[in-house]
Design a protein around this motif. Structure first.
Motif, PDB file in Angstrom:
ATOM      1  N   ASP A   1      -5.998  -4.654   8.259  1.00  0.00           N
ATOM      2  CA  ASP A   1      -6.813  -4.519   6.774  1.00  0.00           C
ATOM      3  C   ASP A   1      -6.242  -3.800   5.717  1.00  0.00           C
ATOM      4  O   ASP A   1      -6.861  -3.135   4.881  1.00  0.00           O
ATOM      5  CB  ASP A   1      -7.974  -3.601   7.257  1.00  0.00           C
ATOM      6  CG  ASP A   1      -7.825  -2.201   7.630  1.00  0.00           C
ATOM      7  OD1 ASP A   1      -6.466  -1.825   7.736  1.00  0.00           O
ATOM      8  OD2 ASP A   1      -8.527  -1.235   7.596  1.00  0.00           O
ATOM      9  N   GLY A   2      -4.838  -4.258   5.366  1.00  0.00           N
ATOM     10  CA  GLY A   2      -4.128  -3.281   4.446  1.00  0.00           C
ATOM     11  C   GLY A   2      -3.816  -1.930   4.550  1.00  0.00           C
ATOM     12  O   GLY A   2      -3.521  -1.336   3.614  1.00  0.00           O
ATOM     13  N   LEU A   3      -3.976  -1.494   5.866  1.00  0.00           N
ATOM     14  CA  LEU A   3      -3.894  -0.111   6.270  1.00  0.00           C
ATOM     15  C   LEU A   3      -4.759   0.754   5.694  1.00  0.00           C
ATOM     16  O   LEU A   3      -4.673   2.009   5.913  1.00  0.00           O
ATOM     17  CB  LEU A   3      -2.439   0.261   5.630  1.00  0.00           C
ATOM     18  CG  LEU A   3      -1.727   1.394   6.637  1.00  0.00           C
ATOM     19  CD1 LEU A   3      -1.125   0.849   7.820  1.00  0.00           C
ATOM     20  CD2 LEU A   3      -0.517   1.917   5.871  1.00  0.00           C
ATOM     21  N   VAL A   4      -6.164   0.322   5.274  1.00  0.00           N
ATOM     22  CA  VAL A   4      -7.058   1.010   4.711  1.00  0.00           C
ATOM     23  C   VAL A   4      -7.607   2.082   5.984  1.00  0.00           C
ATOM     24  O   VAL A   4      -7.867   3.224   5.519  1.00  0.00           O
ATOM     25  CB  VAL A   4      -8.203   0.148   4.194  1.00  0.00           C
ATOM     26  CG1 VAL A   4      -9.329   1.175   3.742  1.00  0.00           C
ATOM     27  CG2 VAL A   4      -7.714  -0.738   2.898  1.00  0.00           C
TER      28      VAL A   4
ATOM     29  N   ARG B   1       0.805  -1.212   0.063  1.00  0.00           N
ATOM     30  CA  ARG B   1      -0.072   0.086   0.396  1.00  0.00           C
ATOM     31  C   ARG B   1       0.901   1.332  -0.013  1.00  0.00           C
ATOM     32  O   ARG B   1       0.380   2.169  -0.580  1.00  0.00           O
ATOM     33  CB  ARG B   1      -0.972  -0.029   1.239  1.00  0.00           C
ATOM     34  CG  ARG B   1      -1.616   1.385   1.494  1.00  0.00           C
ATOM     35  CD  ARG B   1      -2.895   1.472   0.479  1.00  0.00           C
ATOM     36  NE  ARG B   1      -3.229   2.789   0.733  1.00  0.00           N
ATOM     37  CZ  ARG B   1      -4.601   3.078   1.184  1.00  0.00           C
ATOM     38  NH1 ARG B   1      -5.193   1.960   1.501  1.00  0.00           N
ATOM     39  NH2 ARG B   1      -5.282   4.028   1.339  1.00  0.00           N
ATOM     40  N   ARG B   2       2.125   0.991   0.721  1.00  0.00           N
ATOM     41  CA  ARG B   2       2.925   2.330   0.786  1.00  0.00           C
ATOM     42  C   ARG B   2       3.064   2.972  -0.683  1.00  0.00           C
ATOM     43  O   ARG B   2       3.642   4.212  -0.817  1.00  0.00           O
ATOM     44  CB  ARG B   2       4.006   1.912   1.488  1.00  0.00           C
ATOM     45  CG  ARG B   2       3.860   1.384   2.844  1.00  0.00           C
ATOM     46  CD  ARG B   2       5.013   1.273   3.749  1.00  0.00           C
ATOM     47  NE  ARG B   2       5.712  -0.098   3.020  1.00  0.00           N
ATOM     48  CZ  ARG B   2       6.550  -0.658   3.712  1.00  0.00           C
ATOM     49  NH1 ARG B   2       7.122  -0.199   4.588  1.00  0.00           N
ATOM     50  NH2 ARG B   2       7.152  -1.827   3.180  1.00  0.00           N
ATOM     51  N   LEU B   3       3.546   2.153  -1.816  1.00  0.00           N
ATOM     52  CA  LEU B   3       3.921   2.525  -3.079  1.00  0.00           C
ATOM     53  C   LEU B   3       2.789   3.405  -3.539  1.00  0.00           C
ATOM     54  O   LEU B   3       3.072   4.537  -4.109  1.00  0.00           O
ATOM     55  CB  LEU B   3       3.987   1.300  -3.888  1.00  0.00           C
ATOM     56  CG  LEU B   3       5.195   0.251  -3.561  1.00  0.00           C
ATOM     57  CD1 LEU B   3       5.312  -0.820  -4.328  1.00  0.00           C
ATOM     58  CD2 LEU B   3       6.695   0.991  -3.084  1.00  0.00           C
TER      59      LEU B   3
ATOM     60  N   LEU C   1      11.099  15.094  14.682  1.00  0.00           N
ATOM     61  CA  LEU C   1      10.272  14.102  14.819  1.00  0.00           C
ATOM     62  C   LEU C   1      10.036  13.184  13.635  1.00  0.00           C
ATOM     63  O   LEU C   1       9.335  13.640  12.727  1.00  0.00           O
ATOM     64  CB  LEU C   1       8.962  14.575  15.469  1.00  0.00           C
ATOM     65  CG  LEU C   1       8.018  13.203  15.831  1.00  0.00           C
ATOM     66  CD1 LEU C   1       8.552  12.395  17.229  1.00  0.00           C
ATOM     67  CD2 LEU C   1       6.707  13.721  16.289  1.00  0.00           C
ATOM     68  N   ILE C   2      10.641  11.788  13.574  1.00  0.00           N
ATOM     69  CA  ILE C   2      10.491  11.066  12.369  1.00  0.00           C
ATOM     70  C   ILE C   2       9.828   9.688  12.716  1.00  0.00           C
ATOM     71  O   ILE C   2       9.973   9.279  13.741  1.00  0.00           O
ATOM     72  CB  ILE C   2      11.865  10.506  12.026  1.00  0.00           C
ATOM     73  CG1 ILE C   2      12.688  11.794  11.644  1.00  0.00           C
ATOM     74  CG2 ILE C   2      11.747   9.843  10.634  1.00  0.00           C
ATOM     75  CD1 ILE C   2      12.123  12.898  10.335  1.00  0.00           C
ATOM     76  N   GLY C   3       8.835   9.284  11.895  1.00  0.00           N
ATOM     77  CA  GLY C   3       8.152   8.293  12.186  1.00  0.00           C
ATOM     78  C   GLY C   3       8.211   7.302  10.970  1.00  0.00           C
ATOM     79  O   GLY C   3       7.940   7.754   9.735  1.00  0.00           O
ATOM     80  N   THR C   4       8.534   5.954  11.111  1.00  0.00           N
ATOM     81  CA  THR C   4       8.664   5.204  10.039  1.00  0.00           C
ATOM     82  C   THR C   4       7.620   4.226   9.883  1.00  0.00           C
ATOM     83  O   THR C   4       6.592   3.920  10.963  1.00  0.00           O
ATOM     84  CB  THR C   4       9.978   4.454  10.153  1.00  0.00           C
ATOM     85  OG1 THR C   4       9.905   3.498  11.689  1.00  0.00           O
ATOM     86  CG2 THR C   4      11.130   5.379  10.146  1.00  0.00           C
ATOM     87  N   ASP C   5       7.382   3.380   8.864  1.00  0.00           N
ATOM     88  CA  ASP C   5       6.186   2.307   8.662  1.00  0.00           C
ATOM     89  C   ASP C   5       7.214   1.124   8.341  1.00  0.00           C
ATOM     90  O   ASP C   5       7.657   1.057   7.122  1.00  0.00           O
ATOM     91  CB  ASP C   5       5.496   2.670   7.409  1.00  0.00           C
ATOM     92  CG  ASP C   5       4.360   1.652   7.219  1.00  0.00           C
ATOM     93  OD1 ASP C   5       4.446   0.570   7.930  1.00  0.00           O
ATOM     94  OD2 ASP C   5       3.626   1.838   6.361  1.00  0.00           O
ATOM     95  N   MET C   6       7.291  -0.011   8.986  1.00  0.00           N
ATOM     96  CA  MET C   6       8.072  -1.110   8.823  1.00  0.00           C
ATOM     97  C   MET C   6       7.090  -2.374   7.946  1.00  0.00           C
ATOM     98  O   MET C   6       7.629  -3.181   7.734  1.00  0.00           O
ATOM     99  CB  MET C   6       8.703  -1.785  10.026  1.00  0.00           C
ATOM    100  CG  MET C   6       9.668  -0.824  10.515  1.00  0.00           C
ATOM    101  SD  MET C   6      11.316  -0.544   9.618  1.00  0.00           S
ATOM    102  CE  MET C   6      12.081   0.334  10.719  1.00  0.00           C
ATOM    103  N   GLN C   7       5.731  -1.866   7.886  1.00  0.00           N
ATOM    104  CA  GLN C   7       4.707  -2.722   7.305  1.00  0.00           C
ATOM    105  C   GLN C   7       4.841  -4.274   8.024  1.00  0.00           C
ATOM    106  O   GLN C   7       5.431  -4.706   8.931  1.00  0.00           O
ATOM    107  CB  GLN C   7       5.124  -3.178   5.873  1.00  0.00           C
ATOM    108  CG  GLN C   7       3.857  -3.390   5.001  1.00  0.00           C
ATOM    109  CD  GLN C   7       4.091  -4.721   3.989  1.00  0.00           C
ATOM    110  OE1 GLN C   7       5.142  -5.378   4.270  1.00  0.00           O
ATOM    111  NE2 GLN C   7       3.248  -4.657   3.040  1.00  0.00           N
ATOM    112  N   LEU C   8       4.250  -5.121   7.517  1.00  0.00           N
ATOM    113  CA  LEU C   8       4.061  -6.584   8.105  1.00  0.00           C
ATOM    114  C   LEU C   8       5.451  -7.216   7.845  1.00  0.00           C
ATOM    115  O   LEU C   8       5.674  -8.161   8.587  1.00  0.00           O
ATOM    116  CB  LEU C   8       2.857  -7.318   7.629  1.00  0.00           C
ATOM    117  CG  LEU C   8       1.507  -7.136   7.986  1.00  0.00           C
ATOM    118  CD1 LEU C   8       0.482  -7.514   7.022  1.00  0.00           C
ATOM    119  CD2 LEU C   8       1.264  -7.102   9.405  1.00  0.00           C
ATOM    120  N   GLU C   9       6.258  -7.078   6.698  1.00  0.00           N
ATOM    121  CA  GLU C   9       7.409  -7.781   6.673  1.00  0.00           C
ATOM    122  C   GLU C   9       8.606  -7.040   7.251  1.00  0.00           C
ATOM    123  O   GLU C   9       9.867  -7.489   6.868  1.00  0.00           O
ATOM    124  CB  GLU C   9       7.479  -7.668   5.229  1.00  0.00           C
ATOM    125  CG  GLU C   9       6.617  -8.624   4.265  1.00  0.00           C
ATOM    126  CD  GLU C   9       6.663 -10.053   4.600  1.00  0.00           C
ATOM    127  OE1 GLU C   9       7.724 -10.684   4.527  1.00  0.00           O
ATOM    128  OE2 GLU C   9       5.659 -10.525   5.099  1.00  0.00           O
TER     129      GLU C   9
END
Length: 571
Positions: free
Chosen positions: A176-179, A55-57, A213-221
């Protein structure tokens, strides 16, 4: 008789009575069979889809701008001389724990006492960060509304101006796929009293005095995608040489591989190393992460901090694992743990009362024991234990149904056994399964003897069979969870296995925590780790507009006020 010009007023509707108690949601019962099945299916589907379609793409294409949110200035555009921030992670579970943290964060000010007896004045943050896993057990708009937004909206009512809200997605947000996460936190809306400005599942915010302030998204993988890397690389070009970073992560890469070993965890560690060494350099002064539901701080001689603060509302995780930490990179050493390992080990003994905290699991084991006894279809009333056991073995070997049920039970518990047991994992699962089968046999034998002693009573055959089934069910309802609780207790406290299962089953609402940060006028960062030893269980409605919608009932004498877990850390 009334004239045509007369108006007959309709009676005014009676005012709606305010509810006597909040619409409380209980904490997730992780051993509830329905919850396990539902969450397992959602997790499997999300993992499968996440591998094929990230979804991030799409979000990176929809929001190509890398301009950070600027909270270094106030609403009038004037530079801020100081700034307060609050970091809360792993929230949106039971009402008591989630609302207790939310109500504490929402207060305009807090006077806190540390373990030395010193007091410290703090203020509610103009920035609020949800650090990951914003809802349990899985994401949906309804779950977010009931378990997260409603408690926080009630807490913020009339307290202070709404904070700027940023959110880091955790694995439960991805189910839920980040929806739902994207709809709520990434569309720039005013959300239930919060101001949101992030457009992606990761974010950057400019703070006063060169802080970021930095926030990351590592997804499920547990992976950082290429658009995210490019985003942070472009952002790093906007930073000054002396700028410093507060980095928010969904998982603590420095410790999670020791506490929760899984295949592929090296990806998480490599991602963090890449961001730290290739993108931001040594600008990261503070690492903040949730995922583990307790407080734990590491620091190195340079003063850099790695803090786990996953106490926003979800069940408590144990702190007496790992028993001996492997040495961390860059000289980071453990400094503080809340609750203490000794207290954590003591809390694990609650597993012996698992039937109380997980009655639906007791229903499952009661039905299973009853099914095993029915499959035997043999009268054990006139035999002693050795004779009954021989009769059961002969009957079982000639009955494919009971062989199948017993085999499935044993194979299921072999698969359940923690891989921390190593090569003994299958033996441990086998012994666990045999213990349940033995308990089912002893309960069936005891009920047969009891029915034999009631032979002179006027029971019809059908009534006797129904009574026998009910007694076996009750025995399985009590014995099954007790055996499972004993297994989890010994696994964790003796062998260091099953930490997640042993504590998620308990759904402990206490020992909550969050982090309050203050950038002062000189540019120093002070970190205030705030803990709630025991959250309130009783609430009453706030009486004035300056109070939150619900306040702790003073009759709940066991609830404890918020306090500093340790003295403030100054950078």
């Amino acid at each position: 008789m009334a004239s045509t010009t007369d108006v007959i007023a309709a009676p005014a509707p009676a005012p709606a009575k305010p509810p006597k108690r909040p619409p409380a949601r209980k904490m997730v019962a992780w051993l509830d069979p329905l919850t396990l099945v539902k969450t397992g299916i959602r997790s499997a589907i999300s993992a499968t889809i996440g591998k094929q379609a990230d979804r991030r793409l799409l979000d990176a294409l929809a929001a190509p701008d890398v301009k950070p949110c600027d909270v270094s200035v106030d609403a009038a555009g004037r530079p801020r001389q100081e700034l307060w921030l609050d970091y809360v992670s792993d929230l949106g579970d039971g009402w008591n724990s989630t609302y207790a943290v939310a109500e504490t964060v929402a207060r305009p000010s807090l006077t806190l006492r540390d373990e030395t007896g010193a007091t410290h004045e703090t203020r509610g943050g103009a920035v609020l960060v949800f650090g990951g896993d914003e809802v349990y057990p899985d994401a949906s708009l309804l779950a977010y509304e009931e378990r997260t937004l409603h408690p926080w909206t009630c807490a913020l009512r009339g307290q202070r101006p709404p904070p700027h809200l940023f959110a880091v997605p955790g694995n439960h947000d991805w189910y839920d796929g980040l929806v739902s996460f994207m709809r709520l936190f990434c569309q720039g809306r005013t959300l239930s009293g919060f101001e949101t400005c992030q457009r992606r599942s990761y974010f950057a915010a400019k703070l006063p005095h060169g802080w970021w302030l930095i926030g990351t998204d590592m997804q499920l993988e547990s992976d950082v995608d290429q658009p995210q890397v490019s985003y942070f690389q472009e952002l790093a070009k906007q930073m000054g040489e002396e700028d410093r970073i507060i980095l928010c992560l969904a998982e603590p890469a420095w410790l999670v591989s020791q506490v929760r070993p899984k295949e592929g965890r090296s990806y998480l560690e490599n991602n963090l190393d890449f961001l730290e060494e290739q993108v931001f350099g040594k600008k990261v002064s503070v690492f903040l992460a949730g995922d583990l539901h307790h407080y734990r701080r590491h620091a190195n001689p340079e003063g850099r901090q790695k803090i786990i603060a996953g106490g926003g509302g979800a069940f408590l995780h144990p702190t007496h694992l790992p028993r001996k930490e492997a040495e961390l990179a860059d000289g980071f050493t453990p400094r503080k743990i809340f609750p203490s390992p000794q207290e954590s080990q003591r809390l694990c003994w609650r597993n012996l009362g698992l039937v109380v905290s997980n009655p639906r699991f007791g229903v499952l084991t009661g039905l299973l024991y009853m099914l095993l006894a029915w499959a035997l279809s043999v009268n054990l009333g006139g035999a002693n234990v050795p004779q009954a056991l021989g009769l059961v073995v002969r009957t079982a070997l000639s009955n494919p149904g009971i062989v199948l049920i017993s085999t499935l039970v044993i194979l299921g518990l072999m698969g359940f056994a923690d891989r921390r047991f190593g090569r003994w994992r299958w033996l441990v699962g086998l012994l666990h399964g045999l213990l349940h089968l033995t308990a089912a046999f002893l309960i069936a034998w005891g009920v047969s003897h009891l029915m034999g002693s009631l032979v002179d009573l006027p029971f019809r055959s059908l009534g006797r069979d129904m009574l026998s089934a009910a007694l076996i069910f009750v025995g399985g309802f009590l014995a099954g969870p007790t055996i499972m609780g004993l297994y989890l207790l010994l696994s964790l406290n003796v062998f260091g296995a099953h930490p997640n299962e042993a504590f998620s089953s308990l759904a402990i609402p206490d020992w909550k925590n969050f982090i309050r940060l203050h950038i002062d006028k000189e540019g120093h960062l002070r970190i205030f780790p705030i803990g709630l030893r025991r959250v309130p269980r009783a609430w009453k409605r706030g009486e004035t507009a300056r109070e939150p919608e619900w306040v702790a009932d003073p009759r709940d004498k066991r609830a404890t006020p918020p306090a500093l877990i340790e003295p403030p850390i100054v950078l």
